[in-house]
Design a protein around this motif. Structure first.
Motif, PDB file in Angstrom:
ATOM      1  N   PRO A  56       0.870  -1.064   0.023  1.00  0.00           N
ATOM      2  CA  PRO A  56       0.066  -0.054  -0.095  1.00  0.00           C
ATOM      3  C   PRO A  56       0.858   1.145   0.089  1.00  0.00           C
ATOM      4  O   PRO A  56       0.441   2.375  -0.282  1.00  0.00           O
ATOM      5  CB  PRO A  56      -0.832  -0.016   1.274  1.00  0.00           C
ATOM      6  CG  PRO A  56      -0.836  -1.610   1.558  1.00  0.00           C
ATOM      7  CD  PRO A  56       0.425  -2.036   1.053  1.00  0.00           C
ATOM      8  N   ASP A  57       2.159   1.233   0.219  1.00  0.00           N
ATOM      9  CA  ASP A  57       2.861   2.422   0.524  1.00  0.00           C
ATOM     10  C   ASP A  57       3.548   2.954  -0.918  1.00  0.00           C
ATOM     11  O   ASP A  57       4.151   3.818  -1.135  1.00  0.00           O
ATOM     12  CB  ASP A  57       4.283   2.163   1.341  1.00  0.00           C
ATOM     13  CG  ASP A  57       3.762   2.005   2.765  1.00  0.00           C
ATOM     14  OD1 ASP A  57       2.519   2.421   3.383  1.00  0.00           O
ATOM     15  OD2 ASP A  57       4.459   1.242   3.502  1.00  0.00           O
ATOM     16  N   HIS A  58       3.060   1.838  -2.070  1.00  0.00           N
ATOM     17  CA  HIS A  58       3.951   1.956  -3.377  1.00  0.00           C
ATOM     18  C   HIS A  58       2.882   2.031  -4.366  1.00  0.00           C
ATOM     19  O   HIS A  58       3.303   2.392  -5.512  1.00  0.00           O
ATOM     20  CB  HIS A  58       4.820   0.847  -3.582  1.00  0.00           C
ATOM     21  CG  HIS A  58       6.011   0.940  -2.558  1.00  0.00           C
ATOM     22  ND1 HIS A  58       7.133   1.802  -2.739  1.00  0.00           N
ATOM     23  CD2 HIS A  58       6.337   0.099  -1.487  1.00  0.00           C
ATOM     24  CE1 HIS A  58       8.102   1.683  -1.636  1.00  0.00           C
ATOM     25  NE2 HIS A  58       7.534   0.655  -0.943  1.00  0.00           N
ATOM     26  N   GLY A  59       1.514   1.904  -4.162  1.00  0.00           N
ATOM     27  CA  GLY A  59       0.801   1.960  -5.292  1.00  0.00           C
ATOM     28  C   GLY A  59      -0.815   1.701  -4.993  1.00  0.00           C
ATOM     29  O   GLY A  59      -0.881   1.094  -3.700  1.00  0.00           O
ATOM     30  N   THR A  60      -1.569   1.881  -5.710  1.00  0.00           N
ATOM     31  CA  THR A  60      -3.173   1.706  -5.386  1.00  0.00           C
ATOM     32  C   THR A  60      -3.671   0.824  -6.403  1.00  0.00           C
ATOM     33  O   THR A  60      -4.653   0.292  -6.261  1.00  0.00           O
ATOM     34  CB  THR A  60      -3.800   3.039  -5.543  1.00  0.00           C
ATOM     35  OG1 THR A  60      -3.950   3.631  -6.725  1.00  0.00           O
ATOM     36  CG2 THR A  60      -3.424   4.136  -4.657  1.00  0.00           C
ATOM     37  N   LYS A  89      -6.995  -0.938   0.208  1.00  0.00           N
ATOM     38  CA  LYS A  89      -6.678   0.498  -0.550  1.00  0.00           C
ATOM     39  C   LYS A  89      -5.854   0.170  -1.692  1.00  0.00           C
ATOM     40  O   LYS A  89      -5.440   1.040  -2.371  1.00  0.00           O
ATOM     41  CB  LYS A  89      -5.701   1.460   0.431  1.00  0.00           C
ATOM     42  CG  LYS A  89      -6.216   1.706   1.864  1.00  0.00           C
ATOM     43  CD  LYS A  89      -5.169   2.720   2.643  1.00  0.00           C
ATOM     44  CE  LYS A  89      -6.038   3.345   3.859  1.00  0.00           C
ATOM     45  NZ  LYS A  89      -5.142   4.042   4.476  1.00  0.00           N
ATOM     46  N   THR A  90      -5.426  -1.269  -2.072  1.00  0.00           N
ATOM     47  CA  THR A  90      -4.716  -1.454  -3.211  1.00  0.00           C
ATOM     48  C   THR A  90      -5.519  -2.456  -3.931  1.00  0.00           C
ATOM     49  O   THR A  90      -5.803  -3.577  -3.552  1.00  0.00           O
ATOM     50  CB  THR A  90      -3.335  -2.013  -2.936  1.00  0.00           C
ATOM     51  OG1 THR A  90      -2.737  -1.051  -2.360  1.00  0.00           O
ATOM     52  CG2 THR A  90      -2.520  -2.246  -4.275  1.00  0.00           C
ATOM     53  N   TRP A  91      -5.976  -1.983  -5.208  1.00  0.00           N
ATOM     54  CA  TRP A  91      -6.569  -2.888  -5.971  1.00  0.00           C
ATOM     55  C   TRP A  91      -5.622  -3.806  -6.764  1.00  0.00           C
ATOM     56  O   TRP A  91      -4.521  -3.504  -7.058  1.00  0.00           O
ATOM     57  CB  TRP A  91      -7.356  -2.399  -7.200  1.00  0.00           C
ATOM     58  CG  TRP A  91      -8.151  -3.080  -8.204  1.00  0.00           C
ATOM     59  CD1 TRP A  91      -9.491  -3.481  -8.143  1.00  0.00           C
ATOM     60  CD2 TRP A  91      -7.882  -3.456  -9.451  1.00  0.00           C
ATOM     61  NE1 TRP A  91      -9.984  -3.968  -9.156  1.00  0.00           N
ATOM     62  CE2 TRP A  91      -8.762  -4.201 -10.012  1.00  0.00           C
ATOM     63  CE3 TRP A  91      -6.535  -3.439 -10.149  1.00  0.00           C
ATOM     64  CZ2 TRP A  91      -8.595  -4.724 -11.237  1.00  0.00           C
ATOM     65  CZ3 TRP A  91      -6.481  -3.983 -11.393  1.00  0.00           C
ATOM     66  CH2 TRP A  91      -7.605  -4.632 -11.786  1.00  0.00           C
TER      67      TRP A  91
END
Length: 261
Positions: free
Chosen positions: A137-141, A160-162
């Motif tokens: 989650p810290d690097h992309g969605t 939060k990340t698809w």
């Protein structure tokens, strides 16, 4: 042309496979040694429709540890083992190495070279799939998960990340993909195809293993061109057996063993 040694029986070689590399090694050995060798392929059975070279008997299923492998060596009168399993199939590789050491069985491990990071790549190196999921989650969605079908449960609960989860087959372990989609596909992939996939799905981060080889490297090239970060799961340590980085070296090592056989 293969050089025949009619005065001796063929060397019986057991190849632990499950990768395209194993099939290429088999074809190279068949072409180089012909009737001087007899091949048997062992597959774990995790892939529903494996590619199997013509004319090679296949054993499918696990062995139950080093003891089972040793028993198979004796039953089938194996003379040489070749480990051409996936670089991350650490359990079976460890068992093969232990079995070979225990009975002094010659063993060649095909050790596909890892991909090398360039200045244009943005890799975040982690040591496990659990660590990859924790920092995702810290690097992309929107993430492409291309780390294989095992241990996908590490990505459960990410809200939060698809996730676009790409595997060859459906995972055997339960995995609740609540926020994302499945994509079943088998390489090799092209840079053009991977670029289109990443752009169409608005992927902004990739999770994968450093598997090496050409079949799935296109996603790394596409990520490089699109400046997408890659969370790269580092390779585990290898077992202390004779290693070969390519099919040519495997063939040469088999030739060396064959000359002493």
């Amino acid at each position: 042309m293969p050089r025949h040694r009619s005065a001796k029986r063929p060397m019986h070689i057991l190849i632990f496979g499950g990768t395209g590399d194993a099939n290429r090694i088999i074809r190279s050995l068949q072409h180089e040694f012909g009737q001087d060798i007899r091949l048997q392929l062992s597959l774990a059975g995790r892939t529903s429709a494996p590619s199997i070279p013509d004319g090679v008997p296949v054993r499918i299923g696990g062995f139950g540890g080093p003891e089972g492998i040793i028993a198979h060596f004796k039953t089938e009168k194996i003379d040489l083992a070749i480990d051409a399993t996936h670089p991350y199939a650490t359990a079976i590789s460890a068992n093969i190495a232990k079995a070979c050491h225990a009975v002094a069985m010659p063993c060649i491990q095909f050790h596909r070279p890892a991909w090398a990071k360039t200045e244009q790549d943005n890799w975040i190196i982690v040591n496990s799939i659990e660590e990859a999921a924790r920092i995702l989650p810290d690097h992309g969605t929107r993430a492409l998960i291309a780390s294989g079908a095992k241990n996908l449960h590490a990505f459960e609960g990410l809200e939060k990340t698809w996730l676009l989860v790409r595997t060859v087959d459906a995972p055997r372990d339960t995995f609740d993909l609540a926020y994302g989609e499945w994509l079943f596909a088998r390489g090799p992939f092209s840079v053009e195809g991977e670029t289109e996939l990443l752009e169409r799905n608005e992927i902004d981060v990739i999770v994968c293993k450093n598997s090496g080889g050409k079949a799935t490297f296109a996603k790394i090239e596409a990520a490089r061109d699109l400046k997408i970060p890659v969370i790269m799961i580092a390779r585990p340590g290898g077992e202390p057996v004779l290693q070969a980085p390519d099919a040519k070296t495997v063939v040469q090592n088999v030739r060396n063993f064959l000359e002493q056989f």
